[in-house]
Design an enzyme around this catalytic site. Structure first.
Site: not given
Ligand code: AMP
Length: 283
Positions: A26-27, A31-33, A173, A29, A147, A145
């Site tokens: 969902m943008g 480090e996790g993304h 992350i 972004l 989510d 993970k």
């Molecule tokens: P979102 O933009 O929140 O919909 O997340 C997009 C993807 O990034 C989903 O698969 C999330 O599980 C993953 N994501 C979100 N936060 C993290 C994080 N801290 N570490 C790893 N992946 C993440």
């Protein structure tokens, strides 16, 4: 990097590619993304990312309007990661007519934990993910993970619909102090940000208790959950749940399963001020 909003144009660009690796987001972004983009690169080529804030998965009183939208900065980050296509549809592109067909996950997975506190959330998530899969037609797709329940529900959806997509999990992350990175962390005030790592600390404390319980059979699982909820509440949090579940299906864990060494996971969601944070820890 090609930035594409139109479904047909996306298909034209991906024609003949049968190893595409896809990361939906969902943008806003972080480090996790970006770690998911790198993982995607290990599992396929080209890497396709999407940015779409999906109205279908937000409740009427949730943060759809205020959700952080930072497209220019996101584009720069994805370019650095060598992403080949950014699919960034508008609502008109992705839902040209009202989306009347929806994917409804089974109650025992979709209406518990996050689904209990965010009714309809996973229906919105599954619907958009199925549609994005149909647009991109990836060979693999990567989900975090962080989510945990979402990852499980999407895996099962892909399996039940025999979708030709491998679902790859990415590790969570975290910031140095342990807080899981999240776009919603930007809602936290300075004081709240200092308090926020307590959520992961609570999960670790629960894990300790569960391990003690396994060795010495001291407390019940529900006592451990309640104790953790109470201690977060005392610090000013409003916890929705702290739940010790089976990794296999997120059903409640029993003492017997614990003794038998079944893999468990602790999941939590809690509000700090107006910000709702989620996290989890595998045992
Ligand atoms: P979102 O933009 O929140 O919909 O997340 C997009 C993807 O990034 C989903 O698969 C999330 O599980 C993953 N994501 C979100 N936060 C993290 C994080 N801290 N570490 C790893 N992946 C993440």
């Amino acid at each position: 990097m090609k930035i594409i909003s139109d479904i047909q144009e996306l298909r034209d660009h991906l024609r003949g590619q049968n190893r595409a690796s896809f990361v939906p987001t969902m943008g806003n972004l972080h480090e996790g993304h970006l770690s998911l983009m790198r993982l995607a690169r290990q599992h396929g080529d080209p890497v396709v990312a999407s940015i779409f804030v999906n109205r279908l998965q937000f409740g009427p009183n949730e943060d759809f309007d205020s959700y952080p939208r930072t497209m220019q900065a996101d584009i720069e980050k994805l370019e650095k990661e060598g992403v080949y296509i950014l699919f960034a549809p508008t609502e008109r592109d992705l839902y040209p007519q009202p989306q009347e067909y929806r994917v409804d996950p089974p109650q025992q997975l979709g209406d518990i934990l996050e689904g209990e506190f965010r009714p309809g959330f996973f229906k919105g998530v599954c619907t958009v993910v199925l549609k994005l899969f149909s647009c991109v037609q990836p060979k693999v797709a990567v989900f975090g993970k962080k989510d945990y329940q979402q990852l499980m529900i999407i895996r099962r959806m892909a399996n039940q619909f025999a979708l030709p997509v491998d679902i790859i999990p990415g590790e969570t992350i975290r910031a140095e102090d342990g807080l899981a990175l999240s776009s919603r962390n930007s809602y936290l005030s300075v004081e709240e940000r200092a308090e926020a790592p307590e959520l992961q600390k609570a999960l670790k404390a629960v894990r300790e208790r569960v391990i003690q319980l396994r060795d010495r059979n001291t407390q019940s699982i529900s006592e451990i959950e309640k104790e953790a909820i109470d201690s977060l509440a005392k610090r000013g949090w409003q916890p929705d749940y702290i739940a010790i579940r089976q990794q296999s299906d997120l059903a409640p864990a029993s003492n017997e399963q614990l003794q038998a060494g079944k893999p468990l996971v602790i999941l939590t969601a809690a509000k700090l001020g107006k910000t709702r944070l989620i996290d989890n820890l595998e045992i």
